[in-house]
Write a protein that holds these residues in place. Sequence first.
Motif, PDB file in Angstrom:
ATOM      1  N   LYS A   1     -13.560  -0.723  -0.699  1.00 60.38           N
ATOM      2  CA  LYS A   1     -12.603  -0.073   0.207  1.00 60.38           C
ATOM      3  C   LYS A   1     -13.027  -0.101   1.672  1.00 60.38           C
ATOM      4  O   LYS A   1     -12.185  -0.177   2.565  1.00 60.38           O
ATOM      5  N   ARG A   2     -14.318  -0.028   1.959  1.00 55.02           N
ATOM      6  CA  ARG A   2     -14.782   0.064   3.349  1.00 55.02           C
ATOM      7  C   ARG A   2     -14.904  -1.330   3.958  1.00 55.02           C
ATOM      8  O   ARG A   2     -15.991  -1.843   4.209  1.00 55.02           O
ATOM      9  N   ARG A   3     -13.757  -1.919   4.208  1.00 54.09           N
ATOM     10  CA  ARG A   3     -13.711  -3.246   4.798  1.00 54.09           C
ATOM     11  C   ARG A   3     -12.582  -3.284   5.831  1.00 54.09           C
ATOM     12  O   ARG A   3     -11.630  -2.495   5.755  1.00 54.09           O
ATOM     13  N   PRO A   4     -12.672  -4.179   6.801  1.00 57.23           N
ATOM     14  CA  PRO A   4     -11.585  -4.315   7.778  1.00 57.23           C
ATOM     15  C   PRO A   4     -10.253  -4.592   7.087  1.00 57.23           C
ATOM     16  O   PRO A   4     -10.205  -5.288   6.061  1.00 57.23           O
ATOM     17  N   LYS A   5      -9.182  -4.081   7.651  1.00 55.61           N
ATOM     18  CA  LYS A   5      -7.868  -4.168   7.009  1.00 55.61           C
ATOM     19  C   LYS A   5      -7.384  -5.594   6.811  1.00 55.61           C
ATOM     20  O   LYS A   5      -6.612  -5.864   5.890  1.00 55.61           O
ATOM     21  N   ASP A   6      -7.810  -6.497   7.682  1.00 56.21           N
ATOM     22  CA  ASP A   6      -7.329  -7.868   7.560  1.00 56.21           C
ATOM     23  C   ASP A   6      -8.196  -8.735   6.641  1.00 56.21           C
ATOM     24  O   ASP A   6      -7.942  -9.923   6.484  1.00 56.21           O
TER      25      ASP A   6
ATOM     26  N   GLU B   1     -16.195  -5.952  14.262  1.00 52.42           N
ATOM     27  CA  GLU B   1     -15.115  -5.596  13.343  1.00 52.42           C
ATOM     28  C   GLU B   1     -15.659  -4.919  12.090  1.00 52.42           C
ATOM     29  O   GLU B   1     -15.104  -3.935  11.604  1.00 52.42           O
TER      30      GLU B   1
ATOM     31  N   VAL C   1     -15.818  -0.400  11.017  1.00 45.57           N
ATOM     32  CA  VAL C   1     -15.383   0.206   9.756  1.00 45.57           C
ATOM     33  C   VAL C   1     -16.536   0.933   9.079  1.00 45.57           C
ATOM     34  O   VAL C   1     -16.386   2.069   8.613  1.00 45.57           O
TER      35      VAL C   1
END
Length: 322
Positions: free
Chosen positions: A65-70, A193, A197
């Motif tokens: 879950k703890r990753r950049p949205k893209d 990036e 996060v």
Amino acid sequence: EIGVRLVGSEMCIRDSKLIEQYDTITIFGHIYPDGDCYGSEIGLRETLRHFYPNKKIYALGSGFKRRPKDFPGMDEVDDETIKNSLAIIVDLAGLDRLEDKRATTALALAKVDHHIFQQAFGVVDIVKEDYVSATLILAEMLIDHFGYVPKSAAGPLLLGLITDSGRFLYQPIDSKTLITAAKLAECGASFKEIYDVLYLVEEKSLRFKGYIFLNYLKHPSGIAYMVLSKEKLAEFGYDSNSAAGFVNSIASIEGMKVWVFFTEGQDGIVRVELRSSGFPVQPIAVHFGGGGHLCASGCRLDKLEKYQEVIDYIAQEIEKGE
């Protein structure tokens, strides 16, 4: 190099055309995927999709879950797809911790891992115990073989390297680690990036850390530890798996050789995370049915009350070492 069988220092050449032999490739990881597991799966998938556009390649599991949205997400496929594929399992020493058990139904299995060797999986096993992350192994192999990885792979691979190395704090960190990180940046990965996060702080985590700092326990032999019941975890809005990631909140306290987290799940099963800055905790984890790295390992207990058995055993091993 995906066709190399490497376990510890033993190496023999197998089939260097393994990837080319299969039209469908499925990629799997361990239960409770971390950044290294996610980054390994996605980094490998995105690279193979880029260089083999006619193949069907999937990364399976619950992701991180703890990753950049893209950053790319995970795939869902049916049983038949897996049965007719080459399954590559990453960041996993033993099949007992495989998240999606359907991997074992594939036509062939391969493994890429950096934990202390536990079990051979299939036609190819690449195990490099002196690498800080599985993403480091994959990034190095893929860049050496293809010359570069696509940007969609570079970010996840760097995420896995950053998280499993503790932001380049945990050993082993050497020149190849930093050189590979630089190459991933050249391929489009952004440190900022990823760090934006990873360093984002939730207010509930501050409250939880405050409780940890006020309530952790110490054993005179040099053990700092935290015992968290499912009720206490629920009070702070965490479950056993998410809370286990706070183990390094009590890292490197002066005079402490080992630090341990015991977190109880709703089913009563206790996740145990063991860490040290040099003392070997992997044999302790193995003693209790787990495994991992020399200074970062884990295991499970069937009830929270058994935490004292683990503490007593660690103390005994510390005394032996002294």
